[in-house]
Scaffold this motif. Structure first.
Motif, PDB file in Angstrom:
ATOM      1  N   MET A   1       0.821  -1.184   0.000  1.00  0.00           N
ATOM      2  CA  MET A   1       0.000   0.000   0.000  1.00  0.00           C
ATOM      3  C   MET A   1       0.875   1.262   0.000  1.00  0.00           C
ATOM      4  N   PHE A   2       1.848   1.291   0.889  1.00  0.00           N
ATOM      5  CA  PHE A   2       2.723   2.459   0.950  1.00  0.00           C
ATOM      6  C   PHE A   2       3.604   2.570  -0.290  1.00  0.00           C
ATOM      7  N   SER A   3       4.002   1.432  -0.834  1.00  0.00           N
ATOM      8  CA  SER A   3       4.843   1.480  -2.031  1.00  0.00           C
ATOM      9  C   SER A   3       4.070   2.058  -3.213  1.00  0.00           C
ATOM     10  N   VAL A   4       2.777   1.788  -3.304  1.00  0.00           N
ATOM     11  CA  VAL A   4       1.953   2.341  -4.373  1.00  0.00           C
ATOM     12  C   VAL A   4       1.854   3.860  -4.211  1.00  0.00           C
ATOM     13  N   ALA A   5       1.630   4.311  -2.991  1.00  0.00           N
ATOM     14  CA  ALA A   5       1.552   5.750  -2.717  1.00  0.00           C
ATOM     15  C   ALA A   5       2.894   6.421  -2.995  1.00  0.00           C
ATOM     16  N   TRP A   6       3.983   5.752  -2.638  1.00  0.00           N
ATOM     17  CA  TRP A   6       5.322   6.295  -2.876  1.00  0.00           C
ATOM     18  C   TRP A   6       5.566   6.486  -4.369  1.00  0.00           C
ATOM     19  N   GLU A   7       5.237   5.476  -5.149  1.00  0.00           N
ATOM     20  CA  GLU A   7       5.436   5.544  -6.588  1.00  0.00           C
ATOM     21  C   GLU A   7       4.525   6.593  -7.232  1.00  0.00           C
ATOM     22  N   ALA A   8       3.308   6.728  -6.723  1.00  0.00           N
ATOM     23  CA  ALA A   8       2.396   7.751  -7.245  1.00  0.00           C
ATOM     24  C   ALA A   8       2.948   9.140  -6.971  1.00  0.00           C
ATOM     25  N   ARG A   9       3.488   9.343  -5.791  1.00  0.00           N
ATOM     26  CA  ARG A   9       4.073  10.645  -5.430  1.00  0.00           C
ATOM     27  C   ARG A   9       5.314  10.924  -6.270  1.00  0.00           C
ATOM     28  N   ARG A  10       6.114   9.899  -6.499  1.00  0.00           N
ATOM     29  CA  ARG A  10       7.309  10.065  -7.324  1.00  0.00           C
ATOM     30  C   ARG A  10       6.923  10.444  -8.752  1.00  0.00           C
ATOM     31  N   ALA A  11       5.931   9.773  -9.304  1.00  0.00           N
ATOM     32  CA  ALA A  11       5.477  10.072 -10.660  1.00  0.00           C
ATOM     33  C   ALA A  11       4.906  11.491 -10.740  1.00  0.00           C
ATOM     34  N   GLN A  12       4.185  11.885  -9.714  1.00  0.00           N
ATOM     35  CA  GLN A  12       3.627  13.241  -9.665  1.00  0.00           C
ATOM     36  C   GLN A  12       4.750  14.282  -9.622  1.00  0.00           C
ATOM     37  N   ALA A  13       5.776  14.022  -8.846  1.00  0.00           N
ATOM     38  CA  ALA A  13       6.902  14.947  -8.747  1.00  0.00           C
ATOM     39  C   ALA A  13       7.645  15.051 -10.074  1.00  0.00           C
ATOM     40  N   VAL A  14       7.840  13.927 -10.745  1.00  0.00           N
ATOM     41  CA  VAL A  14       8.519  13.930 -12.047  1.00  0.00           C
ATOM     42  C   VAL A  14       7.709  14.737 -13.050  1.00  0.00           C
ATOM     43  N   HIS A  15       6.404  14.554 -13.052  1.00  0.00           N
ATOM     44  CA  HIS A  15       5.536  15.296 -13.974  1.00  0.00           C
ATOM     45  C   HIS A  15       5.588  16.798 -13.673  1.00  0.00           C
ATOM     46  N   ALA A  16       5.567  17.169 -12.404  1.00  0.00           N
ATOM     47  CA  ALA A  16       5.623  18.586 -12.034  1.00  0.00           C
ATOM     48  C   ALA A  16       6.941  19.213 -12.468  1.00  0.00           C
ATOM     49  N   ILE A  17       8.022  18.486 -12.336  1.00  0.00           N
ATOM     50  CA  ILE A  17       9.336  18.986 -12.743  1.00  0.00           C
ATOM     51  C   ILE A  17       9.383  19.164 -14.261  1.00  0.00           C
ATOM     52  N   GLN A  18       8.876  18.189 -14.999  1.00  0.00           N
ATOM     53  CA  GLN A  18       8.870  18.286 -16.461  1.00  0.00           C
ATOM     54  C   GLN A  18       8.005  19.458 -16.926  1.00  0.00           C
ATOM     55  N   THR A  19       6.852  19.610 -16.308  1.00  0.00           N
ATOM     56  CA  THR A  19       5.955  20.710 -16.661  1.00  0.00           C
ATOM     57  C   THR A  19       6.605  22.057 -16.357  1.00  0.00           C
ATOM     58  N   GLY A  20       7.265  22.156 -15.224  1.00  0.00           N
ATOM     59  CA  GLY A  20       7.946  23.396 -14.855  1.00  0.00           C
ATOM     60  C   GLY A  20       9.066  23.753 -15.819  1.00  0.00           C
ATOM     61  N   LYS A  21       9.844  22.767 -16.212  1.00  0.00           N
ATOM     62  CA  LYS A  21      10.928  23.011 -17.164  1.00  0.00           C
ATOM     63  C   LYS A  21      10.382  23.463 -18.509  1.00  0.00           C
ATOM     64  N   THR A  22       9.296  22.849 -18.937  1.00  0.00           N
ATOM     65  CA  THR A  22       8.664  23.247 -20.200  1.00  0.00           C
ATOM     66  C   THR A  22       8.154  24.675 -20.116  1.00  0.00           C
ATOM     67  N   GLN A  23       7.561  25.022 -18.995  1.00  0.00           N
ATOM     68  CA  GLN A  23       7.034  26.379 -18.811  1.00  0.00           C
ATOM     69  C   GLN A  23       8.158  27.412 -18.848  1.00  0.00           C
ATOM     70  N   VAL A  24       9.256  27.143 -18.173  1.00  0.00           N
ATOM     71  CA  VAL A  24      10.394  28.067 -18.172  1.00  0.00           C
ATOM     72  C   VAL A  24      10.964  28.209 -19.580  1.00  0.00           C
ATOM     73  N   ARG A  25      11.076  27.106 -20.291  1.00  0.00           N
ATOM     74  CA  ARG A  25      11.592  27.132 -21.661  1.00  0.00           C
ATOM     75  C   ARG A  25      10.674  27.952 -22.582  1.00  0.00           C
ATOM     76  N   ASP A  26       9.352  27.781 -22.433  1.00  0.00           N
ATOM     77  CA  ASP A  26       8.399  28.533 -23.248  1.00  0.00           C
ATOM     78  C   ASP A  26       8.463  30.031 -22.954  1.00  0.00           C
ATOM     79  N   ILE A  27       8.589  30.379 -21.697  1.00  0.00           N
ATOM     80  CA  ILE A  27       8.687  31.795 -21.327  1.00  0.00           C
ATOM     81  C   ILE A  27       9.962  32.401 -21.905  1.00  0.00           C
ATOM     82  N   THR A  28      11.050  31.654 -21.838  1.00  0.00           N
ATOM     83  CA  THR A  28      12.317  32.142 -22.393  1.00  0.00           C
ATOM     84  C   THR A  28      12.193  32.385 -23.894  1.00  0.00           C
ATOM     85  N   ARG A  29      11.525  31.488 -24.588  1.00  0.00           N
ATOM     86  CA  ARG A  29      11.313  31.678 -26.026  1.00  0.00           C
ATOM     87  C   ARG A  29      10.491  32.929 -26.310  1.00  0.00           C
ATOM     88  N   GLN A  30       9.474  33.159 -25.503  1.00  0.00           N
ATOM     89  CA  GLN A  30       8.639  34.354 -25.680  1.00  0.00           C
ATOM     90  C   GLN A  30       9.452  35.627 -25.465  1.00  0.00           C
TER      91      GLN A  30
END
Length: 81
Positions: A1-30
């Motif tokens: 149960m905890f391992s599933v929650a851990w992996e879900a949190r890890r995946a969420q963190a990876v997605h947030a980091i990727q989204t943030g990097k994309t946002q910074v890159r898009d702003i820089t292009r603008q």
């Protein structure tokens, strides 16, 4: 149960980091696109508008970079003993 929650949190963190990097890159292009427009502009009013927009984008980029720094992927893997 905890391992599933851990992996879900890890995946969420990876997605947030990727989204943030994309946002910074898009702003820089603008910002670079607006700088190119400033170089080609001759009207002082338009140049001021572009400069104001660049200022807004720089603030947005700073906020996005700060939020990106706060997101951290959980260290290690969940170990079941």
């Amino acid at each position: 149960m905890f391992s599933v929650a851990w992996e879900a949190r890890r995946a969420q963190a990876v997605h947030a980091i990727q989204t943030g990097k994309t946002q910074v890159r898009d702003i820089t292009r603008q910002i670079y696109a607006l700088l190119e427009r400033i170089l080609g502009a001759t009207n002082p009013t338009i140049i001021q508008a572009y400069e104001a927009k660049i200022g807004d984008l720089e603030r947005a980029k700073a906020i996005a970079t700060d939020q990106l720094a706060k997101h951290a992927e959980p260290k290690g893997a969940f170990r079941k003993n």
